[in-house]
Scaffold this motif. Structure first.
Motif, mmCIF file in Angstrom:
data_model
loop_
_atom_site.group_PDB
_atom_site.id
_atom_site.type_symbol
_atom_site.label_atom_id
_atom_site.label_comp_id
_atom_site.label_asym_id
_atom_site.label_seq_id
_atom_site.Cartn_x
_atom_site.Cartn_y
_atom_site.Cartn_z
ATOM 1 N N GLN A 55 0.822 -1.215 0.000
ATOM 2 C CA GLN A 55 0.000 0.000 0.000
ATOM 3 C C GLN A 55 0.858 1.268 0.000
ATOM 4 O OE1 GLN A 55 -3.135 -0.071 -0.765
ATOM 5 N NE2 GLN A 55 -2.998 -2.310 -0.779
ATOM 6 N N LEU A 56 2.010 1.220 0.658
ATOM 7 C CA LEU A 56 2.915 2.383 0.629
ATOM 8 C C LEU A 56 3.436 2.623 -0.792
ATOM 9 C CD1 LEU A 56 4.902 1.902 3.972
ATOM 10 C CD2 LEU A 56 3.101 3.557 3.506
ATOM 11 N N TYR A 82 1.722 1.879 -3.527
ATOM 12 C CA TYR A 82 0.590 2.482 -4.248
ATOM 13 C C TYR A 82 0.422 3.960 -3.886
ATOM 14 C CZ TYR A 82 -1.193 -1.695 -6.547
ATOM 15 O OH TYR A 82 -1.356 -2.775 -7.389
ATOM 16 N N MET A 83 0.746 4.311 -2.623
ATOM 17 C CA MET A 83 0.678 5.723 -2.223
ATOM 18 C C MET A 83 1.663 6.555 -3.032
ATOM 19 S SD MET A 83 0.125 5.889 1.890
ATOM 20 C CE MET A 83 -0.633 4.406 2.521
ATOM 21 N N GLU A 84 2.858 6.015 -3.248
ATOM 22 C CA GLU A 84 3.859 6.729 -4.059
ATOM 23 C C GLU A 84 3.351 6.903 -5.494
ATOM 24 O OE1 GLU A 84 6.731 8.318 -3.237
ATOM 25 O OE2 GLU A 84 5.956 7.913 -1.224
ATOM 26 N N LYS A 108 0.647 9.454 -5.527
ATOM 27 C CA LYS A 108 1.255 10.779 -5.348
ATOM 28 C C LYS A 108 1.659 11.368 -6.700
ATOM 29 C CE LYS A 108 3.773 10.896 -1.515
ATOM 30 N NZ LYS A 108 4.971 10.788 -0.647
ATOM 31 N N ILE A 112 -4.229 9.204 4.291
ATOM 32 C CA ILE A 112 -3.698 8.788 2.989
ATOM 33 C C ILE A 112 -3.827 9.919 1.977
ATOM 34 C CG2 ILE A 112 -4.104 7.198 1.035
ATOM 35 C CD1 ILE A 112 -4.837 5.054 3.202
ATOM 36 N N THR A 117 -1.196 12.477 2.547
ATOM 37 C CA THR A 117 0.115 11.921 2.190
ATOM 38 C C THR A 117 0.358 12.005 0.683
ATOM 39 O OG1 THR A 117 0.056 10.411 4.083
ATOM 40 C CG2 THR A 117 1.545 9.829 2.286
ATOM 41 N N ILE A 118 -0.699 11.760 -0.109
ATOM 42 C CA ILE A 118 -0.495 11.745 -1.569
ATOM 43 C C ILE A 118 -0.684 13.116 -2.222
ATOM 44 C CG2 ILE A 118 -1.106 9.303 -1.722
ATOM 45 C CD1 ILE A 118 -3.819 10.096 -2.847
ATOM 46 N N ALA A 148 -5.342 3.544 -1.242
ATOM 47 C CA ALA A 148 -4.366 4.088 -2.206
ATOM 48 C C ALA A 148 -4.368 3.274 -3.496
ATOM 49 C CB ALA A 148 -2.971 4.109 -1.582
ATOM 50 N N LEU A 200 -0.648 2.419 8.702
ATOM 51 C CA LEU A 200 -0.841 3.285 7.535
ATOM 52 C C LEU A 200 -1.136 4.696 8.046
ATOM 53 C CD1 LEU A 200 -2.933 0.899 5.245
ATOM 54 C CD2 LEU A 200 -0.546 1.579 4.942
#
Length: 464
Positions: A7-8, A10-12, A15, A51, A54-55, A138, A165
């Motif tokens: 998931q991290l 996918y967050m990138e 973003k 989330i 973050t993005i 994400a 998360l």
């Protein structure tokens, strides 16, 4: 790779899409998250916002944002109708701003009939997901950016819990903490076990670690959340009781207050009462849903306790913890309920003297056993019963709250008073609200306050 690491990643990726969108707009894209329903939903929304920030989204409160998310509730039918009505408004915004994205999540989305209705009548919605896969947010956003159609990702159930998360708290000084998810009780009127799934308890070490992190970040009060916190820990590899978890939480240095909800009467143990009695941090407030004072109706509701057992439990709690405030939930108009059954409920209210009660008219939820029961109560009889219950609840609650007149109590300041900016609003350990003179700099701190004037359900006081 762990699910968290996936998931991290996918967050990138998300973003990157948000940054590209911002470049095209010439500003940061905006997002509005609207929460319907309970504290569990409010906590889920904090995860979504964490989330989103973050993005790269800017969080705003206006619903004409670039991205709007409704985190829905389905406990009562009017909650569903409210969402459908608001979707009509969003459609108007989207026509003016075709690049706007709309997402629906939460309990309502776990109902197959709802999904079908949205698919056929609200085709402008971009993303639908449920209660079990919120950690995939994400990943689902990336799918929305890469797909021109409606993305639907609903899980029937899961045993998966993904930790660590991002979360964006609404209040810097207090926070809700999920200690478990789902419910095994299957009360005959309730849709929650069908939409939230079976009980899954978090590992106590993860809970303690999360609270320690929050306290280090300035949190002084936490609320432990679960559909039935009293059954916490039963399905763990190394089972522990909710009372034992509370004792571990109490050891955390810097934490001042512990709250929890909701408690099912059938699972409230003597051990829990004893832990609450001797605790210096657990708040003097217990939410203990009654639902009905009639044993006949309680049986039909599948509550698994009688009126007498409930009263016995309350007497035990009051005997052991005399200064506790007890609040409750009551449903009026359950199928088969007569005025004699309503009188039984009124009898419990008179004897228990609740400090507050949430009173609801029974709402038929498709898919629950109660929805197909015979003897549905007429609107006229429901209104008659509801008015009686509400009147008595208000009378007894005012009587209970007035007991504290003239006392000096500890109050956690939560916000500047909405109607008078020279005052602040705080909460006593027993959950009663207090307004007293002060400014924004007091928010998040505990103060001794004199309770000078009782105004029904709240106090006006002054700092001492």
């Amino acid at each position: 790779m762990s699910e968290r690491d996936r998931q991290l990643e996918y967050m990138e990726k998300a973003k990157g899409y948000v940054a590209k969108f911002a470049e095209e707009l010439g500003r940061r894209p905006t997002c509005c998250v609207t929460t319907f329903g309970c504290q569990m939903n409010a906590r889920d929304s904090e995860k979504l916002v964490g989330i989103l920030k973050t993005i790269g989204y800017e969080i705003i409160e206006e619903e004409n944002a670039d991205f709007v998310i409704y985190n829905t509730c389905t406990v009562r039918d009017n909650a569903n109708q409210k969402v459908y009505g608001r979707l009509g408004v969003l459609n108007g915004y989207k026509k003016k701003n075709p690049r706007m994205k709309i997402a629906l999540c939460g309990c309502m989305m776990q109902e197959p009939t709802v999904i079908e209705k949205i698919r056929t009548s609200y085709g402008f919605v971009d993303l639908i997901f449920g209660t079990h896969n919120i950690f995939k947010f994400a990943e689902l956003l990336v799918a929305v950016f890469e797909d021109q159609g409606m993305v639907i990702d609903i899980w029937k159930d899961t045993d998966q819990i993904v930790e660590d998360l991002p979360v964006e708290r609404k209040y810097p000084f207090k926070s809700g903490i999920n200690i478990m998810f789902g419910c095994n009780n299957f009360c005959s009127y309730c849709i929650v076990p069908y939409v939230r799934g079976r009980e899954r308890s978090r590992d106590p070490r993860d809970i303690i670690r999360e609270i320690e992190g929050l306290v280090a970040d300035g949190v002084v009060e936490i609320m432990l959340l679960g559909q039935n916190v009293n059954s916490y820990g039963k399905n763990l590899d190394e089972p522990i009781t909710f009372a034992t978890l509370l004792q571990e939480v109490e050891k955390i240095e810097g934490l001042k207050r512990i709250r929890f909800m909701t408690s099912h009467p059938k699972d409230l143990s003597d051990e829990l009462i004893d832990v609450m009695k001797h605790s210096t941090k657990i708040c003097r407030h217990l939410h203990l849903p009654l639902q009905s004072g009639s044993t006949k109706i309680l049986t039909a509701m599948n509550r698994r306790y009688t009126k007498e057992q409930y009263m016995e439990l309350v007497q035990k709690i009051r005997r052991e913890i005399p200064d506790i405030a007890i609040t409750t939930d009551i449903i009026v108009g359950f199928p088969g309920e007569t005025m004699e059954d309503v009188e039984e409920t009124l009898d419990v209210i008179r004897k228990v003297k609740y400090d507050n009660a949430f009173t609801f008219i029974y709402s038929k939820r498709t898919g629950t056993p109660a929805a197909v029961m015979e003897n549905q109560v007429s609107e006229e009889d429901v209104k008659r019963g509801f008015d009686k219950v509400l009147k008595l609840v208000q009378e007894t609650a005012k009587e209970q709250v007035s007991r504290y007149q003239g006392q000096i109590v500890e109050v956690l300041v939560e916000e500047v008073d909405e109607s008078d900016s020279s005052m602040v609003t705080g909460r006593m350990s027993n959950n009663t609200l207090v307004h007293f003179p002060g400014g924004r700099e007091l928010v998040g701190q505990l103060f001794k306050v004199s309770l000078d004037e009782c105004h029904g359900f709240y106090y006006i006081g002054h700092k001492v």
